[in-house]
Design a protein around this motif. Structure first.
Motif, PDB file in Angstrom:
ATOM      1  N   TRP A 170      -9.058 -55.672 -80.738  1.00  0.00           N
ATOM      2  CA  TRP A 170      -9.148 -57.127 -80.581  1.00  0.00           C
ATOM      3  C   TRP A 170      -9.692 -57.717 -81.879  1.00  0.00           C
ATOM      4  O   TRP A 170     -10.588 -57.144 -82.489  1.00  0.00           O
ATOM      5  N   GLY A 171      -9.227 -58.886 -82.268  1.00  0.00           N
ATOM      6  CA  GLY A 171      -9.799 -59.546 -83.442  1.00  0.00           C
ATOM      7  C   GLY A 171     -10.043 -61.020 -83.164  1.00  0.00           C
ATOM      8  O   GLY A 171      -9.283 -61.661 -82.429  1.00  0.00           O
ATOM      9  N   TRP A 172     -11.098 -61.536 -83.755  1.00  0.00           N
ATOM     10  CA  TRP A 172     -11.419 -62.962 -83.641  1.00  0.00           C
ATOM     11  C   TRP A 172     -10.577 -63.745 -84.645  1.00  0.00           C
ATOM     12  O   TRP A 172     -10.609 -63.465 -85.843  1.00  0.00           O
TER      13      TRP A 172
ATOM     14  N   ASN B  75     -13.053 -60.651 -94.234  1.00  0.00           N
ATOM     15  CA  ASN B  75     -11.855 -59.886 -93.882  1.00  0.00           C
ATOM     16  C   ASN B  75     -12.255 -58.528 -93.321  1.00  0.00           C
ATOM     17  O   ASN B  75     -13.315 -58.003 -93.670  1.00  0.00           O
ATOM     18  N   ASP B  76     -11.383 -57.981 -92.483  1.00  0.00           N
ATOM     19  CA  ASP B  76     -11.620 -56.668 -91.879  1.00  0.00           C
ATOM     20  C   ASP B  76     -10.865 -55.590 -92.653  1.00  0.00           C
ATOM     21  O   ASP B  76      -9.632 -55.616 -92.710  1.00  0.00           O
TER      22      ASP B  76
ATOM     23  N   SER C 204      -1.764 -66.113 -88.793  1.00  0.00           N
ATOM     24  CA  SER C 204      -1.929 -67.448 -89.359  1.00  0.00           C
ATOM     25  C   SER C 204      -2.350 -68.433 -88.286  1.00  0.00           C
ATOM     26  O   SER C 204      -1.850 -68.359 -87.163  1.00  0.00           O
ATOM     27  N   ARG C 205      -3.223 -69.349 -88.659  1.00  0.00           N
ATOM     28  CA  ARG C 205      -3.449 -70.530 -87.826  1.00  0.00           C
ATOM     29  C   ARG C 205      -2.781 -71.685 -88.557  1.00  0.00           C
ATOM     30  O   ARG C 205      -3.032 -71.890 -89.758  1.00  0.00           O
ATOM     31  N   VAL C 206      -1.929 -72.406 -87.873  1.00  0.00           N
ATOM     32  CA  VAL C 206      -1.231 -73.521 -88.509  1.00  0.00           C
ATOM     33  C   VAL C 206      -1.292 -74.751 -87.607  1.00  0.00           C
ATOM     34  O   VAL C 206      -1.335 -74.635 -86.380  1.00  0.00           O
ATOM     35  N   TYR C 207      -1.289 -75.923 -88.236  1.00  0.00           N
ATOM     36  CA  TYR C 207      -1.543 -77.166 -87.515  1.00  0.00           C
ATOM     37  C   TYR C 207      -0.490 -78.219 -87.854  1.00  0.00           C
ATOM     38  O   TYR C 207      -0.783 -79.239 -88.490  1.00  0.00           O
TER      39      TYR C 207
ATOM     40  N   LYS D  70      -5.778 -64.524 -91.043  1.00  0.00           N
ATOM     41  CA  LYS D  70      -7.068 -64.900 -90.460  1.00  0.00           C
ATOM     42  C   LYS D  70      -7.354 -63.928 -89.314  1.00  0.00           C
ATOM     43  O   LYS D  70      -6.700 -63.994 -88.250  1.00  0.00           O
ATOM     44  N   PHE D  71      -8.332 -63.064 -89.486  1.00  0.00           N
ATOM     45  CA  PHE D  71      -8.576 -62.005 -88.489  1.00  0.00           C
ATOM     46  C   PHE D  71      -9.908 -61.369 -88.867  1.00  0.00           C
ATOM     47  O   PHE D  71     -10.049 -60.835 -89.961  1.00  0.00           O
TER      48      PHE D  71
END
Ligand code: DQQ
Length: 664
Positions: free
Chosen positions: A414-416, A362-363, A616-619, A396-397
Motif C-alpha cells: 500500500w502507498g500513500w 520518495n520510496d 500521478s495526481r492531476v486536477y 507521487k507515492f
C-alpha cells in the motif's frame, strides 16, 4: 502462513497481551510514567565505528552532486506540438506557499509545497472539486489521511489502518483510522482504532505495523510523539481477539516500550516494522533513523514485545540519504510466484529493503541478501542501494508498507498518494490524500534486478463495459480518438509495437534521454514518445500523456523509458505539474505494454507487468465528467507504431461506514 515458532507461548499468565483475549472494551489508560531501566538507552557502539567508514562514502556522494538520490523532475510548461496552446488563467501571482506541517513536529513535510515555487490561485468551482474525489480508491469519508498502517488479514477481514486527522483536511492531530474489507476493494469504515490520549502519544499516534503471532495474538507497534515531542515506540493489541472486526484496541500500560537510544536524536526514531522471527528464538523489528546525513535502520530483538534489546550495528545504512521513514524489510521468492511470510528466510529467497526518504519524499527499494549469520542486509548491486537506485514509483507515492496476506499467499503493498494541489483547495473540498490500489509484489524472475508491482486481481470485479481497439496503426505525429464509455474511471491495458523497419533504419538516437529533463511528451524523437493521452478534453488544452520513449545506442541496443507528463494536465496554475518516469527493462521478444488505472484525480500506471510504476495526481478543469476523452498518440518523427488497447469502464467501489452496511 509459515509458522516460525509453533511452540512459542507467553510465559506470564498475567501478561496483558494474553489478558486481551478476554472480551473487554477499550477505556483510555491512565497516564503512566516514562519507564526506567529495561528500555534505558544503550550505546550504538558497533554502528558508530561502521558509520565513520561510511562518512568517506558520504563525502564521495556529496561530490557527485546534491541531487544524488533524486530523479530530476522539472516542472515545465511545454509548447506541445500535438496540442492547442495552453490557456492562461490570467490571475495575478500571489504568494501562496501554505504553512509548513510536519517538520516542526519532528516528521517530514506534510503540507504540499509546489515544486516550482508559489503560484496564482485558480478559481476552483464546486463542480471541479467534487469531480476530484475518487470512485474506487480507498479514502476516508472526509479530512486528512496519510501513511498506511498495520495492514493485515485477520478474522476473515482485511484490516487497514491509516494516519488520520479527524478534525481537518490538513496534517495534524494524528490518530489511527480503521477500515475492513473482504476483498481489498470494498471497504467499511470503523471507529478510530487509536486516539492520542496518552502522554507518550499525545502529539500523534504515528505510523506502525502489525505482527500476527502463531498462537493467534495480534501485536501492533507504533510510534508515539510524546508530550515533549520525543519519538517513542508503543505496543497496542486488540481488546477482543474473538471480534473479527478488532474494533477495540488496548494500549499496553507499560508504554513506551522503546525510547531513542544514545546517539539517536529524539526526533529521528520512528515507524517500527512488522516483526520477523529469528533462529535465536526471538523476534526482530527494524526502526528508521539517521545519523548526520546517513539514513539507517536500527534493529531490536524481543521475546515478548515489551522488552527489547538493541542489536549492535545496523541492518543497513546509506550515506547521504537522510532520515529513513517507514522502513520495510521482506523476503521475495526467487522461484515461486507466491509471496512469503515476513519471517521466511533461506535458500531461494532475496530480501527487499525499502526506506521512505524524508529528504525527497520518495520510496526507494533495493534487492539484497539478509544474512542469518551477520544480521546485516547487503544490496545485490551497491550502485542501486536503498535511496540511490530504484523507486517503487516515480510519481507521487510515499510512506508505503507491505504485509503478507496469508489468506491468498501473497505480499501486498500500500502507498500513500498525497495531493499535489494547493492546501486551500483541499480545505474547500474537505479531504486530502488517497491510498494506492493495493499491489501484489513479487521478484521479477526474468530480469532478476527488480520487483514487479501489480494491482490486486480483485480490482477486476469493478470492470464493466469493455472496448477493444485491435492493431491500430498510429503514424508518426498522429493522435487517434478512442471512443470509450467513461474516460474518468477506467482500467486500461495497452500493447505497442514499433515498426520493425524503422527500428532497423534508425541509427543512434536520444542516448541522453531522461523523462524529467528531455521536454516531456512534446519533444519528438525518432522512436518516441508514444502512448495514451488520459483525461484530455476535446481541444486537448488539458491532457495527461503516459508514454514510452525508446532510445537507441551506438551499439544498436535499445533503452526504453516510461514517463508521465503532467505539464498540460490542468489549466489551473496552483497545482504541481511535473514530468516524471524512469527506464523500464524490456526483455527480447516482449512487446511494450502498460496498464493504467484512471480514477478521477489519480492515474496509476504500470509498465512491463509492473517493472516501472508512476502514480500521478492531476486536477483538470475542463477534461472532467463527460468531457474527458481518451486518445492514443505517436509523437515520434520516424516510426509508426501498432497499438492494441483494451479499456474497461470501472464501477465505483462500495466504501462506506460499517453502520450503513449493517442497515442495508
Ligand atoms: N508519517 C508519520 C510518521 C512517518 C511519516 C506521521 C511518514 O510516523 O515517519 O504522520 O509520512
Amino acid at each position: 502462513m509459515a509458522d516460525p515458532n509453533p511452540a512459542r507461548t507467553f510465559a506470564d499468565p498475567e501478561d496483558p497481551i494474553i489478558a486481551a483475549t478476554v472480551p473487554d472494551h477499550y477505556t483510555p489508560l491512565l497516564d503512566g510514567d516514562p519507564p526506567a531501566g529495561e528500555n534505558s538507552r544503550r550505546p550504538l557502539k558497533g554502528f558508530l565505528v561502521i558509520l565513520s567508514g561510511l562518512v568517506l562514502v558520504g563525502l564521495l556522494m556529496a561530490l557527485i552532486g546534491e541531487n544524488g538520490p533524486s530523479v530530476s523532475q522539472d516542472s515545465q510548461q511545454n509548447d506541445l506540438t500535438l496540442n492547442a496552446p495552453a490557456e492562461s488563467t490570467n490571475i495575478s501571482a500571489q504568494f501562496l506557499e501554505p504553512a509548513s506541517r510536519g517538520p516542526s513536529a519532528g516528521v517530514s513535510e506534510k503540507s504540499f509545497r509546489l515544486h516550482s515555487g508559489v503560484r496564482a490561485p485558480f478559481p476552483w468551482s464546486n463542480t471541479m472539486l467534487t469531480w476530484q474525489r475518487t470512485g474506487y480508491h480507498f479514502q476516508p469519508e472526509k479530512n486528512w489521511m496519510n501513511d498506511p498502517n498495520g495492514p493485515m488479514f485477520y478474522g476473515g477481514w482485511y484490516h487497514f489502518f491509516y494516519q488520520y486527522n479527524p478534525d481537518a483536511a490538513v496534517w495534524g492531530n494524528i490518530v489511527w483510522g480503521h477500515a475492513v474489507s473482504k476483498d481489498l476493494i470494498e471497504w467499511l469504515h470503523l471507529p478510530l482504532a487509536m486516539v492520542a490520549d496518552q502522554w507518550y502519544d499525545t502529539n500523534g499516534v504515528w505510523t506502525g505495523s502489525a505482527t500476527l503471532l502463531s498462537d493467534g495474538q495480534v501485536i501492533m507497534l507504533y510510534t508515539g510523539a510524546t508530550n515533549e515531542s520525543v519519538q517513542v515506540q508503543n505496543l497496542a493489541y486488540p481488546a477482543d481477539l474473538s471480534d473479527p472486526l478488532l474494533v477495540d484496541w488496548v494500549k499496553y500500560p507499560g508504554n513506551p516500550v522503546l525510547v531513542p537510544p544514545p546517539g539517536i536524536d529524539d526526533r529521528d526514531f520512528r515507524d517500527p516494522t512488522t516483526a520477523w522471527y529469528w533462529p535465536d528464538g526471538k523476534w526482530r523489528i527494524a526502526i528508521g533513523s539517521k545519523v548526520n546525513k546517513t539514513g539507517i535502520s536500527l534493529v531490536y530483538n524481543t521475546e515478548d514485545f515489551k522488552k527489547y534489546e538493541l542489536i549492535e550495528g545496523v541492518l543497513h545504512a546509506v550515506p547521504g540519504t537522510g532520515m529513513w521513514e517507514c522502513v520495510d524489510l521482506y523476503p521475495v521468492s526467487l522461484k515461486e510466484d507466491n509471496g512469503l511470510d515476513t519471517s521466511f528466510n533461506g535458500p531461494g529467497v532475496k530480501h527487499v529493503l525499502k526506506a521512505s526518504l524524508d529528504d525527497d519524499k520518495n520510496d526507494y527499494y533495493a534487492i539484497g541478501t539478509y544474512s542469518l549469520e551477520s544480521g546485516n542486509w547487503t544490496p545485490d548491486n551497491s550502485n542501486l542501494d536503498v535511496g540511490i537506485g530504484l523507486r517503487y514509483d516515480y510519481g507521487k507515492f510515499y510512506a508505503s508498507k507491505t504485509f503478507y496476506d496469508q489468506n491468498k499467499q501473497r505480499r501486498i503493498l500500500w502507498g500513500w498518494i498525497g495531493e499535489t494541489d494547493g492546501e486551500s483547495a483541499d480545505i474547500k473540498k474537505g479531504w486530502a490524500s488517497v491510498q494506492s490500489i493495493p499491489r501484489t509484489v513479487v521478484f521479477d524472475k526474468k530480469t532478476g534486478t527488480n520487483i514487479l508491482q501489480w494491482p490486486v486481481a480483485e480490482i477486476k470485479s469493478l470492470r464493466k463495459s469493455s472496448k477493444k481497439f485491435d492493431k491500430l496503426e498510429v503514424g508518426p505525429g498522429s493522435v487517434v480518438t478512442l471512443e470509450v464509455e467513461k474516460a474518468t474511471q477506467m482500467d486500461i491495458t495497452a500493447e505497442f509495437e514499433i515498426d520493425k523497419e524503422a527500428l532497423k533504419r534508425i541509427g543512434e538516437s536520444d542516448v541522453e534521454y531522461s523523462c524529467g529533463t528531455s521536454g516531456g511528451s512534446a519533444q519528438r524523437g525518432e522512436l518516441g514518445p508514444f502512448g495514451l493521452l488520459l483525461l484530455a478534453d476535446e481541444g486537448r488544452c488539458e491532457q495527461t500523456p503516459v508514454y514510452f520513449y525508446v532510445a537507441k545506442g551506438t551499439d544498436g541496443q535499445l533503452k526504453t523509458f516510461f514517463c508521465t507528463d503532467e505539464s498540460r494536465s490542468s489549466l489551473a496554475n496552483d497545482v504541481d505539474k511535473r514530468i516524471f518516469g524512469s527506464t523500464v527493462p524490456v526483455i527480447k521478444g516482449e512487446k511494450l505494454s502498460m496498464r493504467i488505472l484512471v480514477d478521477h484525480s489519480i492515474i496509476e500506471s504500470f509498465a512491463q507487468g509492473g517493472r516501472t510504476c508512476i502514480t500521478s495526481r492531476v486536477y483538470p478543469t475542463k477534461a472532467i465528467y463527460g468531457a474527458a476523452q481518451l486518445y492514443v498518440f505517436n509523437n515520434a518523427t520516424s516510426a509508426s507504431i501498432t497499438a492494441s488497447i483494451q479499456t474497461w469502464a470501472m464501477k465505483s467501489a462500495y466504501i462506506r461506514p460499517y453502520s450503513s452496511h449493517q442497515e442495508s
